[in-house]
Design an enzyme around this catalytic site. Structure first.
Site, PDB file in Angstrom:
ATOM      1  N   HIS A 106       9.810  -3.193   1.597  1.00 51.33           N
ATOM      2  CA  HIS A 106       9.440  -1.508   1.404  1.00 51.33           C
ATOM      3  C   HIS A 106      10.419  -1.818   0.217  1.00 51.33           C
ATOM      4  O   HIS A 106      11.647  -1.656   0.195  1.00 51.33           O
ATOM      5  CB  HIS A 106      10.250  -0.509   2.396  1.00 51.33           C
ATOM      6  CG  HIS A 106      10.557   1.034   2.185  1.00 51.33           C
ATOM      7  ND1 HIS A 106      11.692   1.699   2.032  1.00 51.33           N
ATOM      8  CD2 HIS A 106       9.535   2.140   0.911  1.00 51.33           C
ATOM      9  CE1 HIS A 106      11.483   2.222   1.227  1.00 51.33           C
ATOM     10  NE2 HIS A 106      11.016   2.900   0.763  1.00 51.33           N
ATOM     11  N   SER A 107      10.794  -1.373  -0.624  1.00 47.61           N
ATOM     12  CA  SER A 107      10.578  -1.465  -2.641  1.00 47.61           C
ATOM     13  C   SER A 107      11.485  -2.304  -2.691  1.00 47.61           C
ATOM     14  O   SER A 107      10.687  -3.205  -3.041  1.00 47.61           O
ATOM     15  CB  SER A 107      11.776  -0.281  -1.687  1.00 47.61           C
ATOM     16  OG  SER A 107      12.635   0.352  -3.031  1.00 47.61           O
ATOM     17  N   MET A 108      12.512  -3.080  -2.780  1.00 44.18           N
ATOM     18  CA  MET A 108      13.264  -3.655  -3.423  1.00 44.18           C
ATOM     19  C   MET A 108      12.877  -4.829  -2.415  1.00 44.18           C
ATOM     20  O   MET A 108      13.113  -5.780  -2.321  1.00 44.18           O
ATOM     21  CB  MET A 108      14.227  -3.656  -3.763  1.00 44.18           C
ATOM     22  CG  MET A 108      14.554  -3.151  -4.742  1.00 44.18           C
ATOM     23  SD  MET A 108      14.072  -3.494  -6.128  1.00 44.18           S
ATOM     24  CE  MET A 108      14.745  -5.473  -6.975  1.00 44.18           C
ATOM     25  N   THR A 139       7.051  -0.929  -3.347  1.00 46.63           N
ATOM     26  CA  THR A 139       7.799  -2.061  -4.244  1.00 46.63           C
ATOM     27  C   THR A 139       7.679  -2.186  -5.315  1.00 46.63           C
ATOM     28  O   THR A 139       6.372  -2.782  -5.804  1.00 46.63           O
ATOM     29  CB  THR A 139       7.590  -3.411  -4.461  1.00 46.63           C
ATOM     30  OG1 THR A 139       7.301  -3.767  -2.685  1.00 46.63           O
ATOM     31  CG2 THR A 139       7.906  -4.836  -3.954  1.00 46.63           C
TER      32      THR A 139
END
Length: 922
Positions: free
Chosen positions: A173-175, A202
């Protein structure tokens, strides 16, 4: 005082800019559909079992941990290792929690229970201590190395099992998704350790806010590796974006770099994912039930029955992901689906010879095959369209070869269908199937269920209607309209001249129906051919429906496709489609795509005002008001033409070679162009927004200093204006040394903050002293006149032995207020690393690596000198003229090199501050 230095026209202009910026911000943060995600709930209490790591590993990474997710009896059983399932590793993102794994982990557990644990997944999650890695990139490499160790630890938990896994699937998730991609850049990492990578929201292309060089270096390393090694990377990767609801990471950043689009990479927006069809915000993407169900269905379809692990076949992986995330045919996934189906059994065969046909099925006792002979229709029509409101997964439409009335075997065309929220539909071009003699629609025997099947033959030109979009600068005052008078079931509205991210429209679809007694549903689908960012709108007709139309990714230069509004309509209704430009959404697109560059434009405007103040001090001996200098000096034509000219010259080889010879970095404008972020006049708009922000920021700063000085006067009455203007006060060397030691041993941003507070204290003290002097002047005018004469007499003496006059104090305050504005932005840009340091203080006393340490070493002594600097002490400096000329080229440099690399901005700010400080000595 501050407001008096600005005329009413300029004040009205600043107010207008605030209004426009507010409209743009409102569109980004609130101008989207409501959250249609269903919440995913746990059926039993979630448990997180901590996995013991080797002591050396735990000591090397004291802030990080590894957990196994479980619920109820599953959690109890798996407290005793080893494990027997399929490992999946969840990586949280910026400030994310390891507990975010519970949504997808719980859904996977329920799915495993439904099949009696024939297969099941073990979900692991990494605790990154909720680090702010999107703002401070110094720990990204550390996280990557820890994840590598976690993967090896996870695989050891399955040793000795019959079907022990040799690799793990990763959901980032995300970074966390970027960290997963970075694993491949590690020297000792084996690519075979990951069999599947799914990233959620991301930012793959570039950081959202590049606040330190560690983030940009990390991105460059990862993306360059994936681009240069695209042919050798066999890792199947899926990137899912949240759409317009995700204002933290815009979807355009989530699409994997174009050159790395090898055969095993897909990028899609959640609004286009079949059976999801909703936009998600940055957090809800991890718990949105519709999306997590789709993900888990894909995971179970990826299992190899022989190994009881995720398949190693890259073609099957891509086929499964396409089935669930790109185009769902309303059929269960089959690796090798049978194209030929047997059409046997007791059933009725009903020939249909009309070109348009509708059948309402209800309590059917027999199976019915409706056959459509194609020979006659081929002469008149080009396409056939069929739809069914029965959304089961059985085959429902077939093609027969050389048949007269009935056929025993048919080509299963159901795999060509497309699933939509309320219907499954199929469109065939007749010339693509020359061997088919009949089209067969199958209606099963049902009891109590009602559904409708429709088919129609049509010419493509009658259902493809061109609608040129309105001009960007029409501001919604004009519109274009088409009316669909024919009673078709399907239309393609071609949106001509629509392909840029700065375009935004509102499409209004008005439906009018005659003789309709039941509720009818129409579906409007915005289809973007060059990327998977489609969105759907469901409308109950008759109605008036407004659709927002804007892009996440601009149309590539070599792409000739046209954006489409696909309309699945009712034959009983007429539709009127109107398109007009949405100015508010255009402003929203400016903020969405370029809002991160605003600090650079604000600081550029402040630098121009700062240079104007220094020059007025040199030429007239007085420093003018900040607001007045902002009006006079902060002009776009002083900055933009130089950037545009350099960008133009860089197109020539000789200039590019000269540029590279000077070791100058790439122009930010070229970086933005490579990311298809070219807005007309965007730099002008941002400069105006920046000047407006600089003005209101100056007003806030000036008001804050006055309020703090009033508070100081309330608590402690200060002395008179300084009698001796010493540049180097007794406390200066001690303070400088202490702050440098603080910067070296703890965090550079912390030392910068302390320096800032010291500087503000000095200015507040000066403001309080000036206020006291003016009050005493009002009370005793004769004494004040004598004081003024005395001050005037002292002006002929040496600068260091002057008694500061009221006018010099006011000039100094004006200069200091501008310096405070510049310093405030430096503090704000350094704040993420300070927050990161404070959050991890129990693990690390010293921030390493520290992006602000070099800046702190220069800024601390500079601000210590400026805190004791008055205009009277520098107006005769030989360096003042040169110092006043520096802010202009530096303001250009901020825009040229800092708009897409914010961490460079402070480097342009400290130079004029340093020269200003040196004016005291030269």
């Amino acid at each position: 005082m501050f407001l008096h230095s600005v005329n009413l026209w300029n004040l009205a202009f600043y107010a207008l800019m605030v209004f426009m910026a507010t409209v743009g911000l409102w569109d980004v943060f609130f101008g989207f559909e409501e959250n249609k995600c269903s919440m995913s709930y746990m059926f039993e209490y979630p448990e997180y079992q901590k996995i013991e790591l080797p002591k050396k590993l735990a000591k090397r990474y004291p802030a990080y941990e590894l957990y196994l997710y479980g619920e109820g009896s599953y959690a109890e059983e798996h407290k005793v290792l080893p494990l027997t399932g399929i490992p999946v590793l969840f990586l949280p993102g910026n400030a994310g929690s390891y507990k975010q794994v519970r949504s997808i982990g719980s859904i996977a557990l329920r799915k495993a229970e439904d099949i009696d644990f024939k297969y099941h997944f073990d979900f692991f999650s990494v605790n990154f201590n909720e680090e702010l890695v999107a703002l401070y990139g110094g720990s990204l490499q550390k996280q990557t190395k820890f994840v590598h160790e976690c993967i090896k630890t996870i695989l050891k938990l399955y040793k000795g099992q019959e079907f022990a896994p040799k690799s793990v699937a990763i959901i980032g998730h995300s970074m966390g998704g970027l960290v997963a991609r970075a694993l491949l850049t590690l020297k000792n990492f084996k690519q075979d350790l990951i069999n599947l990578l799914i990233t959620q929201a991301t930012p793959h292309v570039a950081p959202v806010m590049p606040l330190d060089r560690f983030i940009t270096d990390f991105y460059m390393t990862v993306n360059n590796y994936w681009i240069l090694n695209a042919r050798h990377i066999n890792l199947t990767t899926l990137s899912v974006a949240g759409g317009f609801r995700d204002y933290q990471v815009r979807s355009g950043l989530t699409f994997l770099p174009k050159l790395s689009h090898h055969t095993s990479a897909l990028s899609v927006v959640s609004s286009a994912v079949p059976k999801t069809w909703v936009s998600t915000d940055h957090l809800s993407i991890v718990w949105c039930k519709q999306l997590q169900l789709t993900t888990i269905r894909a995971f179970f379809d990826l299992i190899d029955a022989d190994t009881k692990q995720i398949t190693q076949n890259p073609k099957k992986k891509l086929s499964v992901l396409n089935h669930h995330f790109i185009r769902h045919p309303a059929k269960h996934f089959e690796e090798n689906p049978s194209i030929i189906s047997d059409l046997t059994g007791t059933s009725m065969w009903v020939p249909v010879k009309v070109s348009k046909w509708t059948y309402v099925a209800y309590n059917e006792s027999d199976k019915i095959y409706f056959t459509f002979p194609l020979a006659n229709h081929r002469k008149i029509y080009t396409h056939v369209y069929c739809q069914s409101t029965m959304l089961d997964t059985n085959s429902w439409i077939f093609g027969c070869i050389n048949s007269t009335s009935m056929c025993r075997q048919g080509v299963d065309l159901s795999w060509k269908a497309e699933l939509l929220p309320t219907i499954k539909s199929l469109t065939l071009r007749l010339q693509d199937y020359p061997s088919l003699s009949h089209l067969v629609v199958y209606v099963p025997s049902i009891h109590g269920s009602k559904f409708v099947v429709d088919c129609e033959f049509f010419k493509k030109e009658t259902r493809s209607i061109q609608l040129p979009v309105t001009h960007l600068f029409s501001f919604g005052l004009s519109s274009r309209k088409v009316i669909l008078n024919t009673s078709g079931l399907f239309y393609n509205i071609e949106l001509l001249n629509f392909g840029q991210i700065y375009q935004a429209f509102k499409i209004n679809v008005v439906s009018k129906c005659s003789g309709v007694k039941e509720e009818i549903t129409s579906i409007y689908k915005l289809h973007i051919p060059w990327s998977y960012e489609d969105s759907l709108t469901i409308a109950q007709v008759p109605s008036s429906t407004e659709i927002s139309v804007k892009l996440h990714i601009a149309q590539p230069e070599n792409d000739s496709h046209v954006a489409l509004l696909k309309m699945y309509t009712s034959s009983d209704c007429q539709y009127e489609v109107t398109v007009k430009t949405s100015f508010s959404q255009i402003l929203g697109q400016v903020v969405r795509f370029h809002g991160g560059a605003l600090p650079a434009y604000v600081i550029s405007s402040i630098l121009l005002a700062y240079g104007g103040q220094l020059y007025s001090l040199f030429s007239t001996g007085h420093c003018l008001e900040y607001a007045a200098m902002l009006d006079k000096e902060a002009k776009p034509y002083k900055v933009d033409p130089f950037v545009i000219m350099v960008k133009f010259l860089l197109g020539y080889k000789w200039f590019k070679e000269f540029w590279d010879m000077l070791l100058l970095p790439e122009l930010d404008a070229i970086v933005l162009t490579s990311q298809s972020m070219c807005f007309p006049l965007v730099s002008l708009i941002l400069f105006l927004f920046g000047t407006c922000t600089a003005y209101w920021g100056g007003l806030l700063s000036s008001t804050s200093v006055r309020l703090l000085s009033s508070l100081w006067l309330t608590l402690k009455r200060p002395s008179e204006l300084p009698k001796d203007m010493k540049i180097i006060s007794p406390d200066w060397p001690i303070l400088t040394v202490i702050l440098i030691i603080v910067s070296w041993t703890t965090c550079g941003a912390f030392a910068i903050l302390l320096t800032y507070l010291y500087y503000v204290f000095k200015i507040v003290h000066l403001q309080a002293s000036l206020t006291t002097f003016k009050n005493s002047q009002t009370v005793n005018p004769k004494h004040s006149r004598r004081s003024e004469k005395k001050s005037s007499h002292h002006k002929d003496s040496t600068v260091h032995h002057l008694r500061l006059s009221a006018s010099d104090a006011e000039d100094s305050l004006r200069m200091h207020s501008t310096v405070i504005n510049l310093l405030t932005w430096i503090v704000l840009l350094s704040m993420p690393s300070l927050i990161y340091w404070l959050k991890n203080l129990r693990y690390y006393f010293k921030l390493n690596p520290d992006p602000c340490k070099p800046l702190a070493f220069i800024l601390i002594p500079t601000m210590a000198v400026l805190g004791n600097t008055y205009t009277a002490s520098i107006k005769s400096s030989k360096l003042l003229k040169t110092t006043s000329q520096f802010p202009l080229p530096l303001a250009v440099g901020v825009i040229a090199f800092g708009s897409a690399h914010l961490y460079r901005v402070p480097c342009f700010v400290f130079i004029p501050l340093l020269l200003h400080a040196l004016c005291n000595f030269m």
